[in-house]
Design a protein around this motif. Structure first.
Motif, PDB file in Angstrom:
ATOM      1  N   ALA A   1       0.837  -1.204   0.000  1.00 61.03           N
ATOM      2  CA  ALA A   1       0.000   0.000   0.000  1.00 61.03           C
ATOM      3  C   ALA A   1       0.867   1.247   0.000  1.00 61.03           C
ATOM      4  O   ALA A   1       0.592   2.219  -0.732  1.00 61.03           O
ATOM      5  N   ASP A   2       1.935   1.249   0.795  1.00 61.15           N
ATOM      6  CA  ASP A   2       2.826   2.414   0.852  1.00 61.15           C
ATOM      7  C   ASP A   2       3.494   2.668  -0.497  1.00 61.15           C
ATOM      8  O   ASP A   2       3.697   3.818  -0.900  1.00 61.15           O
TER       9      ASP A   2
ATOM     10  N   ILE B   1       3.563   6.068  -5.428  1.00 63.88           N
ATOM     11  CA  ILE B   1       3.328   6.195  -6.874  1.00 63.88           C
ATOM     12  C   ILE B   1       2.323   7.306  -7.134  1.00 63.88           C
ATOM     13  O   ILE B   1       2.511   8.147  -8.023  1.00 63.88           O
ATOM     14  N   TRP B   2       1.240   7.328  -6.332  1.00 61.35           N
ATOM     15  CA  TRP B   2       0.223   8.362  -6.524  1.00 61.35           C
ATOM     16  C   TRP B   2       0.776   9.749  -6.224  1.00 61.35           C
ATOM     17  O   TRP B   2       0.520  10.706  -6.970  1.00 61.35           O
ATOM     18  N   ASP B   3       1.524   9.873  -5.142  1.00 64.60           N
ATOM     19  CA  ASP B   3       2.084  11.183  -4.798  1.00 64.60           C
ATOM     20  C   ASP B   3       2.959  11.707  -5.926  1.00 64.60           C
ATOM     21  O   ASP B   3       2.899  12.886  -6.284  1.00 64.60           O
ATOM     22  N   GLY B   4       3.764  10.824  -6.503  1.00 65.32           N
ATOM     23  CA  GLY B   4       4.606  11.246  -7.613  1.00 65.32           C
ATOM     24  C   GLY B   4       3.803  11.618  -8.841  1.00 65.32           C
ATOM     25  O   GLY B   4       4.086  12.614  -9.517  1.00 65.32           O
ATOM     26  N   TYR B   5       2.784  10.831  -9.140  1.00 65.40           N
ATOM     27  CA  TYR B   5       1.937  11.080 -10.315  1.00 65.40           C
ATOM     28  C   TYR B   5       1.187  12.406 -10.182  1.00 65.40           C
ATOM     29  O   TYR B   5       1.163  13.222 -11.111  1.00 65.40           O
ATOM     30  N   SER B   6       0.587  12.640  -9.027  1.00 64.17           N
ATOM     31  CA  SER B   6      -0.235  13.844  -8.856  1.00 64.17           C
ATOM     32  C   SER B   6       0.600  15.117  -8.838  1.00 64.17           C
ATOM     33  O   SER B   6       0.069  16.207  -9.072  1.00 64.17           O
TER      34      SER B   6
ATOM     35  N   GLY C   1      -2.918   5.047  -6.760  1.00 65.54           N
ATOM     36  CA  GLY C   1      -1.586   4.600  -7.151  1.00 65.54           C
ATOM     37  C   GLY C   1      -1.622   3.249  -7.839  1.00 65.54           C
ATOM     38  O   GLY C   1      -0.865   2.995  -8.788  1.00 65.54           O
ATOM     39  N   TYR C   2      -2.493   2.377  -7.365  1.00 66.36           N
ATOM     40  CA  TYR C   2      -2.652   1.068  -7.994  1.00 66.36           C
ATOM     41  C   TYR C   2      -3.138   1.237  -9.430  1.00 66.36           C
ATOM     42  O   TYR C   2      -2.649   0.573 -10.351  1.00 66.36           O
ATOM     43  N   LEU C   3      -4.092   2.138  -9.633  1.00 64.48           N
ATOM     44  CA  LEU C   3      -4.590   2.392 -10.986  1.00 64.48           C
ATOM     45  C   LEU C   3      -3.474   2.910 -11.887  1.00 64.48           C
ATOM     46  O   LEU C   3      -3.300   2.446 -13.025  1.00 64.48           O
TER      47      LEU C   3
ATOM     48  N   ARG D   1     -10.995   1.200 -14.360  1.00 65.26           N
ATOM     49  CA  ARG D   1     -11.415   1.653 -13.036  1.00 65.26           C
ATOM     50  C   ARG D   1     -10.868   0.692 -11.996  1.00 65.26           C
ATOM     51  O   ARG D   1     -10.864  -0.537 -12.194  1.00 65.26           O
ATOM     52  N   VAL D   2     -10.394   1.250 -10.915  1.00 67.69           N
ATOM     53  CA  VAL D   2     -10.024   0.473  -9.742  1.00 67.69           C
ATOM     54  C   VAL D   2     -11.073   0.775  -8.686  1.00 67.69           C
ATOM     55  O   VAL D   2     -11.308   1.931  -8.331  1.00 67.69           O
TER      56      VAL D   2
END
Length: 509
Positions: free
Chosen positions: A57-58, A63-68, A308-310, A373-374
């Motif tokens: 999960a971390d 990944i999400w923090d970097g993407y956004s 982030g998983y998506l 979609r996730v």
């Protein structure tokens, strides 16, 4: 046999943005009904629902923090239309009864805890203004229904006629918040872009749009200062062209006087509103599924995990599609892509072993190049609503779908058994990727399964009618998307179906 429409009927159809062919299809659908979907099994942690360890999960949160922070566009989409009258169903029924004092547990719980509700101060002031006494004095004198009239009716707070988004849900030391405000705060926690922008889109009813705008204009500045963000907030309404014709018990058009009667097509109609948005990633969350600040860190944690998983799965899809489009790939690489489709996206096709390489390439392209979609899934605790299943698609493939009970033939013992044994429930916790590997937006309308929908029985002024709901937003409207299920804890699902739900610890600040 086709329906005959008058000149006046056709004029109304034109106003609705519908043509005769579309309306005739709707009337035919009342006659034929919707076919049940063939289900193979329910999704479980062992097969179909991914369970992530804290370490995993971390990784996805990072990944999400970097993407956004990398210039991508993100929108939080919140269906918020419709009145909250069902939330006060028990209170309305008590108003209609002869009894003047609380006569069941639900009513007693409400009045015993009335000071705990975030709207108490507003209610108290309104009672003094409208009834000449405060809430506690009215209760002391047995005037319970006077209190409810002030709370629910138009000459008071009108909570029975307002949408949930505008009701005060949560009490804080210095303020009380509506769900709209809680969604603003949520957006700041997990949907913020690299420049501090937070984009939210609410779907609202026409009669309430101005009230939403007034609330936002009143509160947005303070939340922007508190969280160091800049909100970009927009609204849309369910499109009139998505309304559906009502029929009587004989499947003839229902008429209100001489006029055809049309009804809103259900939340599936909102796929049109979603399709109008242009963003790389879209979060979807219902208006009433909000919590006070002390629970928001956990909520944001799992939202970012899903996103982030998506992003990770989508990046792999994009890489595979670019490889296929290059025309330079090996048989082993095609098999790797096939295994990814089967194992990660849970798309099964028993015929793939018979496909030549050229046919396999076309199959892989078609199945990968779709919106994705996730969906967060929670353990089943007996909530009414949809759940995760493996279903057979029109082309014979099997994939993950969120299905309602009405889509499953519960008269079939095997399918009823599968439905009853389902381990998880859909909390409407969805993150969407709606652009292709070239950055072009998908036309989401082309991915709807028109053969999924609902027919319900209603009344109008005592007359029976049948209503048609379009394929649900996360059911048939997203049927042909790539779908991934990830388990999230039950603590992330806190809807308010009844006013007394606001007394649960999850809604106490």
């Amino acid at each position: 046999m086709h329906q005959t429409f008058t000149k006046k009927d056709i004029e109304k159809l034109n106003i609705q943005g519908l043509d005769i062919i579309e309306v005739q299809k709707q009337i035919d659908r009342f006659k034929t009904g919707f076919p049940f979907l063939e289900i193979i099994n329910y999704a479980t942690n062992d097969k179909g629902i991914t369970v992530l360890s804290p370490e995993e999960a971390d990784i996805y949160i990072n990944i999400w923090d970097g993407y956004s922070r990398s210039g991508h566009s993100v929108v939080k989409f919140v269906p918020a239309s419709g009145a909250a009258s069902r939330m006060f169903k028990d209170l309305f029924e008590f108003l209609q009864r002869k009894s003047e004092s609380p006569d069941n547990d639900s009513i007693s719980i409400f009045f015993d805890n009335i000071r705990a509700f975030a709207f108490f101060d507003d209610l108290n002031s309104a009672c003094v203004s409208k009834k000449g006494e405060d809430v506690e004095s009215l209760i002391l004198h047995g005037r319970y229904k006077d209190v409810l009239e002030v709370l629910l009716l138009k000459n008071g707070l009108n909570y029975g006629g307002l949408p949930k988004g505008l009701l005060k849900f949560h009490a804080y030391e210095n303020c009380n918040r509506t769900p709209v405000e809680e969604h603003l705060v949520e957006g700041a926690l997990y949907a913020k872009s690299n420049d501090g922008g937070v984009t939210l889109h609410f779907t609202v009813s026409p009669e309430h749009r101005q009230l939403f705008k007034e609330l936002i204009s009143t509160v947005s500045d303070s939340y922007e200062r508190a969280f160091g963000v800049k909100f970009d907030i927009s609204f849309s309404e369910q499109k009139k062209k998505t309304d559906t014709i009502a029929v009587d018990d004989n499947n003839e058009p229902f008429r209100d006087g001489e006029d055809l009667l049309f009804r809103p097509g259900g939340h599936g109609a909102l796929i049109e509103n979603l399709n109008d948005l242009s963003a790389d990633i879209i979060f979807i969350k219902n208006i009433d599924n909000v919590v006070p600040d002390k629970f928001k860190d956990e909520e944001a944690y799992y939202k970012k995990m899903l996103a982030g998983y998506l992003v990770d799965v989508q990046s792999r899809i994009f890489g595979y599609l670019k490889l296929i489009n290059s025309g330079v790939y090996s048989r082993e690489e095609l098999l790797e892509i096939l295994y990814f489709l089967q194992d990660k996206l849970n798309v099964k096709n028993p015929d793939t072993k018979y496909l030549e390489d050229a046919e396999l390439v076309l199959y892989l392209q078609k199945k990968l190049n779709r919106p994705i979609r996730v969906c967060g899934m929670v353990k089943n605790v007996g909530e009414a609503g949809g759940g995760p299943f493996f279903a057979v698609n029109e082309d014979g493939t099997v994939s993950l779908q969120i299905l309602e009970s009405s889509q499953i033939d519960l008269d079939d013992p095997r399918k009823k058994d599968l439905f009853v044994k389902g381990t998880h429930f859909n909390p409407v916790d969805v993150v969407c990727g709606v652009k292709d590997f070239n950055g072009e937006k998908f036309d989401l309308i082309t991915f709807i399964d028109e053969n999924t929908g609902f027919i319900s029985k209603k009344t109008k002024e005592g007359r029976a009618l049948k209503a048609l709901e379009l394929p649900g937003l996360w059911n048939g409207a997203m049927s042909d998307w790539n779908t991934v299920f990830v388990e999230v804890p039950l603590s992330t699902f806190n809807p308010v179906k009844s006013v007394n739900d606001l007394l649960r610890k999850e809604h106490r600040s």
